[in-house]
Design a protein around this motif. Structure first.
Motif, PDB file in Angstrom:
ATOM      1  N   SER A  23       1.300 -18.216 -95.165  1.00 38.12           N
ATOM      2  CA  SER A  23       1.349 -16.852 -95.690  1.00 38.12           C
ATOM      3  C   SER A  23       0.476 -16.732 -96.929  1.00 38.12           C
ATOM      4  N   PRO A  24       0.072 -15.515 -97.284  1.00 35.77           N
ATOM      5  CA  PRO A  24      -0.685 -15.331 -98.526  1.00 35.77           C
ATOM      6  C   PRO A  24       0.086 -15.876 -99.725  1.00 35.77           C
ATOM      7  N   ILE A  25      -0.625 -16.355-100.719  1.00 39.04           N
ATOM      8  CA  ILE A  25       0.017 -17.000-101.854  1.00 39.04           C
ATOM      9  C   ILE A  25       0.977 -16.061-102.580  1.00 39.04           C
ATOM     10  N   ASP A  26       0.650 -14.769-102.657  1.00 42.50           N
ATOM     11  CA  ASP A  26       1.537 -13.833-103.342  1.00 42.50           C
ATOM     12  C   ASP A  26       2.901 -13.767-102.658  1.00 42.50           C
ATOM     13  N   LYS A  27       2.898 -13.851-101.329  1.00 43.80           N
ATOM     14  CA  LYS A  27       4.153 -13.813-100.574  1.00 43.80           C
ATOM     15  C   LYS A  27       4.964 -15.073-100.823  1.00 43.80           C
ATOM     16  N   LEU A  28       4.291 -16.212-100.866  1.00 42.09           N
ATOM     17  CA  LEU A  28       4.978 -17.469-101.139  1.00 42.09           C
ATOM     18  C   LEU A  28       5.582 -17.464-102.542  1.00 42.09           C
ATOM     19  N   ASN A  65       4.703 -28.976 -95.133  1.00 45.93           N
ATOM     20  CA  ASN A  65       4.367 -27.713 -94.500  1.00 45.93           C
ATOM     21  C   ASN A  65       5.622 -26.863 -94.366  1.00 45.93           C
ATOM     22  N   TRP A  66       5.651 -25.804 -95.134  1.00 47.23           N
ATOM     23  CA  TRP A  66       6.780 -24.875 -95.213  1.00 47.23           C
ATOM     24  C   TRP A  66       6.655 -23.872 -94.076  1.00 47.23           C
ATOM     25  N   MET A  67       7.721 -23.681 -93.318  1.00 50.56           N
ATOM     26  CA  MET A  67       7.694 -22.731 -92.207  1.00 50.56           C
ATOM     27  C   MET A  67       7.840 -21.306 -92.748  1.00 50.56           C
ATOM     28  N   PHE A  68       6.728 -20.807 -93.262  1.00 52.22           N
ATOM     29  CA  PHE A  68       6.684 -19.448 -93.816  1.00 52.22           C
ATOM     30  C   PHE A  68       5.284 -18.892 -93.563  1.00 52.22           C
ATOM     31  N   GLY A  69       4.965 -18.774 -92.281  1.00 41.54           N
ATOM     32  CA  GLY A  69       3.674 -18.230 -91.905  1.00 41.54           C
ATOM     33  C   GLY A  69       3.660 -16.719 -91.977  1.00 41.54           C
ATOM     34  N   PRO A  70       2.493 -16.098 -91.792  1.00 42.07           N
ATOM     35  CA  PRO A  70       2.356 -14.646 -91.951  1.00 42.07           C
ATOM     36  C   PRO A  70       3.165 -13.837 -90.946  1.00 42.07           C
ATOM     37  N   GLN A  71       3.574 -14.471 -89.830  1.00 42.74           N
ATOM     38  CA  GLN A  71       4.359 -13.745 -88.845  1.00 42.74           C
ATOM     39  C   GLN A  71       5.824 -13.651 -89.246  1.00 42.74           C
TER      40      GLN A  71
END
Length: 242
Positions: free
Chosen positions: A134-139, A94-100
């Motif tokens: 986060s949305p896949i495009d952002k990742l 789990n990568w700490m890259f949420g939408p916030q």
């Protein structure tokens, strides 16, 4: 090389194995004596790591995964069971890259950068998925920025995987998490999760697991300065020391 359970063997005392024939230019007798004492402890540590790994492999069956979670992958929707591919074991991080977050966690990024180089080897043995909310495009945009070539990214923004297996709350921050799943006869089970964190940390230490999954800390632990108490990796640096 496959691990062997040391409890099933008669092992030579570490102290006997620690009489190293190595000698380095200019070392003193005091240094060699202390180094051999340390070597005995390093051998014992290696043996303990092997015992813990054997105990982990001997865990009884874990819980059946409650649903076949649907993720958004780089090539479209993917279920958890599909992430296994041809393997019977799946490791998830789990990568700490949420939408916030505008930018991802720098510690996670340092870890994943190291794993990207190892991934062609890892994928020979197990499947490996990097999961963020986060949305896949952002990742994927950050993956391209970072130059990652081999990591497989998935967005869990549309399911409860992070809540169920990383103890995240919908409106809270991100948690890093390692989980291992197995698949047998069409049944997917949870095998193991890293459960060491702030509540298990020793005084004066940053929370960490054992063995430490961060290659950078393993390297720094072999140096006189160690990992330090006030330094963490950054996403980028103005200059690279030479």
């Amino acid at each position: 090389m496959n691990a062997v359970d040391p409890s099933a063997q008669t092992l030579k005392p570490a102290r006997l194995l620690a009489e190293s024939p190595a000698r380095f230019p200019g070392e003193s007798a005091e240094y060699r004596s202390a180094r051999n004492d340390l070597l005995a402890e390093e051998i014992e540590l290696r043996r303990h790591i092997e015992r813990v790994a054997a105990q982990r492999r001997a865990l009884p069956p874990g819980g059946i995964v409650p649903q076949d979670y649907l993720f958004e992958g780089e090539a479209g929707p993917v279920t958890l069971s599909e992430m296994f591919g041809a393997h019977d074991t799946l490791v998830t991080y789990n990568w700490m890259f949420g939408p916030q977050r505008e930018r991802p966690c720098s510690m996670c990024t340092s870890l994943l950068s190291a794993y990207d180089g190892e991934m062609p080897d890892i994928l020979q043995r197990v499947a490996f998925a990097v999961i963020g909310r986060s949305p896949i495009d952002k990742l994927v945009a950050f993956k391209k920025e970072r130059g990652w070539r081999h990591l497989r990214l998935y967005s869990s923004g549309g399911n409860t995987f992070n809540r169920d297996y990383a103890a995240e709350v919908p409106d809270g921050g991100d948690n890093p998490a390692f989980n291992v799943f197995t698949r047998s006869g069409g049944t997917v089970r949870h095998f193991w999760a890293e459960e060491m964190g702030p509540s298990t940390a020793d005084p004066g230490q940053d929370p960490r697991g054992a063995p430490d999954v961060m290659p950078i800390w393993t390297v720094l632990d072999m140096t006189p300065g160690g990992r330090g108490s006030d330094w963490y990796p950054e996403l980028e640096y103005d200059t690279v020391p030479r």
